[in-house]
Write an enzyme that holds these catalytic residues in place. Structure first.
Site, PDB file in Angstrom:
ATOM      1  N   GLU A   1      -1.748   9.429   0.098  1.00 23.40           N
ATOM      2  CA  GLU A   1      -2.243   8.918  -1.101  1.00 23.40           C
ATOM      3  C   GLU A   1      -1.319   9.894  -2.031  1.00 23.40           C
ATOM      4  OE1 GLU A   1      -6.026   8.121  -3.739  1.00 23.40           O
ATOM      5  OE2 GLU A   1      -6.078   8.390  -1.715  1.00 23.40           O
TER       6      GLU A   1
ATOM      7  N   GLU B   1       0.759  -1.345   0.080  1.00 24.94           N
ATOM      8  CA  GLU B   1      -0.022   0.012   0.049  1.00 24.94           C
ATOM      9  C   GLU B   1       0.907   1.238  -0.038  1.00 24.94           C
ATOM     10  OE1 GLU B   1      -3.408   0.076   0.098  1.00 24.94           O
ATOM     11  OE2 GLU B   1      -3.285  -1.874  -0.508  1.00 24.94           O
TER      12      GLU B   1
ATOM     13  N   ASN C   1     -14.645   6.037   7.431  1.00 30.00           N
ATOM     14  CA  ASN C   1     -13.800   4.976   8.022  1.00 30.00           C
ATOM     15  C   ASN C   1     -13.074   5.901   9.050  1.00 30.00           C
ATOM     16  OD1 ASN C   1     -14.103   2.585   6.679  1.00 30.00           O
ATOM     17  ND2 ASN C   1     -12.891   3.223   4.742  1.00 30.00           N
TER      18      ASN C   1
END
Length: 358
Positions: free
Chosen positions: A220, A211, A258
């Site tokens: 990200e 990831e 989340n």
């Protein structure tokens, strides 16, 4: 992602101990302390008796047999036992892929000797410290047996192994941050047998590596995605701003819902301050462990459940990013995760098991 939270010697076997009767004036061996129990946890300094000898634990251990594991220090014979003479051995050259049994001694390519602590299919002695330990072989090259102490709290991954897994990691992703975060989920990498614990640790770290590009990226990289992670239908909305809930941390926590759920579970204000995940290493690791231990994602079980219930590494992929990668969605990404997992499992000296793909 759903969202992208992502021959002890051959000759030794024939050695015969010569027992000399003790005279009345000979000092008796020490009394045997409480017998060793395989399921009991022992910490540094605690003692146990096994096979007529007393042993002292050097550090945290469970299920590692005294006399066969370097974690135990021999304290001498007990209950009238005698000390056998030292064995000599003729070590054979180590061969990758050859099956070895506990007690086998090999000579590595650097001329040093290693003894197998557990059966293994030819793992490299300089990498698999669980299966091999440096060994002094009488008549051959001698080395000092030095096994690194386990991590804080008995974590199956040492800091040296962690650094070996992530040689180019961002300094943000600290080992101490990971071990501190584990207190939030005490069952992680501490459930089941030692094999299962090591497999789970390897699986978790392999997915985080995938990831984050090897624990390089904290956030990200595609900023065009940032505004997409606000689900405005949620009653609490996106108080930190529409573009504030992009992927962060080891499993790239994303979406306002989340952040809300992870924050509630961890007692952290992540909905209003999602930047905590990229500012505090322990918080970042906690969010990854939260997802790993509690969220099914697009799968049918948590990644933790998949590993401790023998469902295999493939199910962890499904739980993290199965909607995009599994069932032929992106086989190259799946293979990347599997390859990393296999490499990490080797570093930890454990078989990766079956069901690797999804």
């Amino acid at each position: 992602m759903s969202r992208k939270l992502a021959a002890f010697c051959a000759a030794a076997a024939t050695a015969v101990a010569i027992v000399i009767p003790l005279s009345a004036s000979t000092a008796q061996a020490a009394d045997c302390v409480t017998a060793w129990v395989s399921s009991q946890v022992y910490t540094g300094g605690q003692t146990a008796s096994h096979n007529g000898r007393n042993w002292s634990a050097k550090w945290w251990t469970q299920g590692e047999t005294p006399g066969a594991a370097a974690v135990w220090a021999d304290q001498g014979a007990c209950g009238g036992g005698t000390t056998p003479p030292p064995a000599t051995c003729t070590a054979t050259d180590w061969v990758a892929g050859r099956n070895y049994r506990a007690g086998d001694v090999v000579r590595y390519t650097d001329g040093r000797h290693y003894i197998a602590e557990h059966d293994n299919p030819g793992y490299d002695p300089t990498i698999s410290t669980w299966y091999w330990n440096p060994h002094t072989c009488n008549g051959g090259t001698t080395t000092t047996t030095t096994t690194s102490p386990p991590a804080p709290g008995g974590f199956v991954v040492s800091e040296a192994q962690f650094n070996q897994m992530f040689p180019n990691r961002n300094p943000f992703y600290t080992y101490s941050g990971l071990t501190a975060a584990m207190s939030a989920y005490p069952g992680f990498a501490k459930t089941g047998s030692d094999t299962v614990r090591r497999q789970e640790a390897a699986a978790f770290l392999a997915n985080t590596s995938h990831e984050t590009g090897g624990l390089v990226h904290i956030v990200e990289q595609n900023q065009n995605n940032y505004p997409h992670y606000c689900d405005s239908t949620q009653p609490y909305g996106c108080p930190a701003g529409q573009a504030a809930y992009y992927g962060r941390g080891p499993i790239q926590l994303s979406w306002n819902f989340n952040y809300k759920a992870a924050g509630d579970a961890l007692g952290l204000p992540l909905l209003t301050n999602p930047w905590l995940v990229q500012q505090d290493a322990s918080v970042a690791w906690k969010t990854a462990l939260w997802y790993w231990n509690t969220q099914n994602g697009p799968g049918t079980m948590t990644a933790h459940s998949a590993m401790v219930n023998s469902r295999g590494f493939g199910e962890t992929i499904r739980s993290i990013n199965g909607a995009l990668e599994c069932n032929g969605g992106n086989p190259a990404q799946v293979q990347s995760r599997v390859t990393t997992y296999q490499r990490f499992a080797q570093i930890l000296g454990v078989s990766p098991g079956g069901n690797l793909y999804c």
